[in-house]
Design a protein around this motif. Sequence first.
Motif, PDB file in Angstrom:
ATOM      1  N   LEU A  20       0.822  -1.213   0.000  1.00  0.00           N
ATOM      2  CA  LEU A  20       0.000   0.000   0.000  1.00  0.00           C
ATOM      3  C   LEU A  20       0.851   1.256   0.000  1.00  0.00           C
ATOM      4  CD1 LEU A  20      -2.877   1.246   0.289  1.00  0.00           C
ATOM      5  CD2 LEU A  20      -2.515   1.154   2.770  1.00  0.00           C
ATOM      6  N   TYR A  21       1.893   1.274   0.803  1.00  0.00           N
ATOM      7  CA  TYR A  21       2.712   2.477   0.966  1.00  0.00           C
ATOM      8  C   TYR A  21       4.001   2.453   0.138  1.00  0.00           C
ATOM      9  CZ  TYR A  21      -0.311   3.809   4.869  1.00  0.00           C
ATOM     10  OH  TYR A  21      -1.387   4.169   5.645  1.00  0.00           O
TER      11      TYR A  21
ATOM     12  N   PRO B 111      -6.020   4.784  -5.647  1.00  0.00           N
ATOM     13  CA  PRO B 111      -5.548   5.598  -4.522  1.00  0.00           C
ATOM     14  C   PRO B 111      -6.410   6.824  -4.267  1.00  0.00           C
ATOM     15  CG  PRO B 111      -4.093   5.853  -6.414  1.00  0.00           C
ATOM     16  CD  PRO B 111      -5.030   4.728  -6.740  1.00  0.00           C
TER      17      PRO B 111
ATOM     18  N   LEU C 213      -0.219   8.035  -0.146  1.00  0.00           N
ATOM     19  CA  LEU C 213       0.126   7.009  -1.122  1.00  0.00           C
ATOM     20  C   LEU C 213       0.831   7.621  -2.325  1.00  0.00           C
ATOM     21  CD1 LEU C 213      -3.202   4.930  -1.136  1.00  0.00           C
ATOM     22  CD2 LEU C 213      -1.251   4.781   0.435  1.00  0.00           C
TER      23      LEU C 213
END
Length: 492
Positions: free
Chosen positions: A119-120, A457, A465
């Motif tokens: 995700l990051y 996102p 993000l």
Amino acid sequence: MELIRSFFGLIEDLTWGWSLIPILVIFGVFITVMSGFVQLEFFGRMFRVLSSKNQSGDPNAISAREALLVSVGGRVGGGNIAGVAVAITLGGPGAVFWMWAIALVGMATSLVESSLAQLYKRSNGDGTFRGGPAGYIIYGLGAQYRWLAVLYAVCLMAAFAFGFNAFQGNTFAGAAEDSLGIDRLWTGLFLAVIAGFIVYGGIRRIAKAADVIIPIMAFGYIGMALLVIVLNITELPGVLWTIVANAFGLEEAVSGGVGAALAQGLRRGLFSNEAGLGSAPNVAATADVRHPLSQGITQSFSVFIDTIIICSCTAFIILLSPVYVPGAEGIDGVALTQQSLVSHVGEWSQYFLTFAVLLFAFSSIIYNYYLGETALSVMTSQPAALHVLRVAIIAVVFLGATAPGATAVFFFSDPVMGVLAVVNLMAIMMLFPVALRILNDFRAQLRAGVARPVLDPRNFPDLDLDHSAWTHATSGATAPAEGETRPSSAPA
């Protein structure tokens, strides 16, 4: 020197000694329950990764399967051969049951930490990505926690890039010397050259090497274990009963009973599959996937491969042989596995096992290097620093291989890995609500008839993000926002 050793001994006592294993178990159970047993829900999807390709078509991108194989190469090591033997020797056959149990729980932990790493993640601009616990600490928890990310990175580099690479070089050279008679110097030179060729190629070359090495390593060892099981098929039900009975105290194989089986099974299982320790998410972040949870599911499968499959192979090789005598002393570790295998299929198998140990050790070396490279990126972006790291890793591998006592110098590895795990657990505990949001987004798309969920996102404006890392949604179909649905006719 004695003071330094005492300091790291204290750290090990405070982490691995009494607190970390219970915390890993409790948190794994918590994630399993709160996520609705996510590792069982998506178990069938895990096998799809075996035929996956990178989603963007970029030749530099890392596919989910390649990321899986790199992480399997790191998780699977000497612990799968020697560690399982030690667990059975000290804890009895019941230790195997608790290794299975902690693997099932660890699959959920691994899914969460790897999903957060995805995700990051940040794009490198060349089709590859970088991320991991340091990334989700900085971008998930905020810049005020950068000090925690730096602490994590220092521990990651010390434990894996230096300490464990020296150990793997030592394991590789020791196996070659004992079984093949090859001098440690020549093994060290061979390792240094091959490792140098791979590490200077970066993650792309590491992934390509893993794509070749890991299937040979895994399928070869699994095939040997299946041969042993077939040769002893009539004894298999009795062995399975012994594992369960010893795990719950119905039969006592060693002193300590259930307690010994539980302690050894949990400890060796966690050391083997690394779920929650914060190492594998660094590799998980490199994959080019449509949704973070897709790679979380993939890395959950990695834990299954490591412990439920590979460790079980070693366990059955030992427990089906006459070599293992419950409570007996004098033979354990890789020697127990080796002699057990010889008793099943003959003397030639010791050379096969040596080859397996060599591949296991080498796959761990290239995995450990990449963890060091990821750690370095948190501390500095200077190109010269990366060159220094690569030279240092090659030197450490050579040192570990050529000096029989070299690994004693790296006594700090286990203590700093304990700190590493504590930092990672703190981060994923605080970010668990975010992980649940991503999980719910994935489930919502599946319920709406989307075969391959996509992360958009823009649906998570409150999260920091990198939108350039998630072009699948903006270049094609857009995933539904949280809580929304999409008609089942929408494109996948």
